[in-house]
Each structure stands twice: as C-alpha cells, then as structure tokens.
Design an enzyme around this catalytic site. Sequence first.
Site, short mmCIF file in Angstrom:
data_model
loop_
_atom_site.label_atom_id
_atom_site.label_comp_id
_atom_site.label_asym_id
_atom_site.label_seq_id
_atom_site.Cartn_x
_atom_site.Cartn_y
_atom_site.Cartn_z
N GLU A 1 46.94 66.54 99.32
CA GLU A 1 46.94 66.62 100.86
C GLU A 1 48.37 66.70 101.47
O GLU A 1 49.36 66.07 100.54
CB GLU A 1 46.16 65.63 101.76
N GLU B 1 50.14 64.48 97.87
CA GLU B 1 50.34 66.04 97.54
C GLU B 1 49.33 66.03 96.16
O GLU B 1 49.26 67.04 95.49
CB GLU B 1 51.62 66.45 97.08
#
Length: 355
Positions: A176, A319
């Site tokens: 994310e 991420e």
Amino acid sequence: MSVIPDPLPQLDSIAAERAMRRLDRLTKPPGSLGRLERLAVELAAIQAEALPRVSPPAMLVFAADHGVAAEGVSAFPQAVTAQMVANFTAGGAAINVFARQHGARLEVIDVGVATPLPDGTADHPLLVSERVRLGTANMLEGDAMSRDEAQQAMAAGGRAAERAAAAGCRSLIVGEMGIANTTASSALLAALTGKPVAGLVGPGTGIDDERLAHKRAVIERALAARQPDPADPLGALATVGGLEIAAMAGALLVGASHRLPLIVDGFIATVAALVACRLQPSLRDFLIFGHRSREPGHELALQALDARPLLDFELRLGEGTGAALAFPLLDSACRLLAERATFDDAGIETASVDG
C-alpha cells in the site's frame, strides 16, 4: 464477482502428507531445517500440490489518500501519495527493486488518490485506475466512506488478484501507499479488538513525540465520534478505514480462492488481513506473515491472527517490501522439496532404529 468468495477452498491434507513424507526422505536428519520444512508443507496444503511453486509472485500496491491527513497526523503532506505513485511507475521505489529481483508481476492500483497524478503517470502501463473516490473523508467529521464504497474498493482489489491469477502468478504480495494510513489502520485495529489506542499508535512516517500524542488523540476522538461496531467488520472498515485497506482485503480473499499463498506485509497489510479474516475466517489458512513491523500496533494485529512472522528487520516502509523480502524463504522451501536428493537418489543409508 463476489466481494467475499464463499466458500474458500480447504487446505489439502493429502498434498501436505505427501510433502511431509518427501521431506523425511531427503538427505538430512528429519526436521533439521525447522520452520523451512513446515513452510514447505504449508505451501503444499495451500496449493494442493505435493511440490508447490511460488514463483512468479504477483506484487499489488494499492494507493489511496485519507481525509484525516488534514489533522496533521503525518510527517508528509497528502500530495506525497500521488508523487509516490509516480515513483512506482518510474521504477524508483523499494518495491520496484524487489519486483525486479524476484521476477514479479507488479501492478500499482489507484483506488483513491486525492491529488492529481504527475504528468505521464496516469497512462503508465504499471498503473491501473480503479479510483472509488478522491480519498476518504476525515473520520473526525464523518464516516471515512460508505459501505458501498468500501465494497467497491474490495472488489477492485479482487479484480487485481484475478488478473494476477490469470497471468499465471503462483503467490501474492499486497502492499500500500497512502499518507495517514497508519492512522486509519490504528483506528480500525482499535475498533476491531477493543484495545486502547495508546498502545497501538506509532510514528508512521517518522513524526516526533508531540505529533504522536496528537495522532493518538485524533484517533481517540474519531472512535468516540464514529462508534464503529467490532461485530461489523465491513462497517468498521467503512467508518474509520481506508480505500487501500479495503482493496488489500479484497485481493487477499480472491487470491485465496485461487489457492495462492498470500504473503502478508507489515502493520497496514496485517490490519487488512484481520478485516478480511473477520469477514471470512477460513482465509487465515492461506496467510503467511512476512515480517514484524516496528509499528507497535503490528504486534497486537499479529496476536489477533495468531501469527508468527518469518522476519524481524525493524521495517516500517510499507509498499509490500517486508513481504517481498520474505518471499525467497518461500521459494527456498519449494526448491528444497523439489530439488534436494532423497537418500535413495544419493545412495546414502538411512539411520537405523537401533543405531
């Protein structure tokens, strides 16, 4: 496509047993590779294959903004979300490095970036536009999103997992990007577990002690105002969660429906996994936890899922990077099963019972 696949497949006990028998015939003392052997058996059960394979992996990075960023809970302005999406598409982020290293299929999915993307980003082949709305609302002032919007974001995540499965990917990593998403994750975790906010909230992007105290107070005020119901995980997600959190939950659920091993990243991804497990408890069988984050709430989220992560590298980047770092362990477990010689292959005598 259903947002919540029901039922999910069951773990394959026959494949797991075949994998265990092969492990015991390999040229090593039984159980001598510890958790790696247990991981190999777990992967066999998930994929229903005695010789599982996790390569190539898919890496899905979901990006969205949070209205609560207006309360000054992050060290970075909201525009950084869009700037980081551009960095992903340009190949300059940590997850890009690991995707290249592992030969992964990488997608960046915009489910709610609030500010305009830099020139040239929107048309990049790595980027998929699934924008539900321009970020969530400020949870201090109203629900972060509607239930319908939460379901739309989950469905977008599910479509990303479908694309990964159709492309032949053998495992799934979800990550994310979203300024203030540790605030939303902390609020959602507190709502689902009933635990005090003070023990859940960490520095996120690196805020100082004064701003950290402010962040805790903002979350406490939002929870008092919104009153999310822990017995209604979708409602809690809509009330204080995030679009990228919803999308990760949807991707995990659909990934499991395809028997993909799901490598869970850090704090935010684990909260997404908790939401998804509250919606569909059998999802837990498909989750492999990549690492333990430095965010204090991550430990509680792991406990809520009875999870023991593979790595503890003191990461707090997001991420999907921690899951990507753990991926080679899964690959090694598969290769151990498939490539190491058995005692019969090597002409080595096994230990006798009397020896």
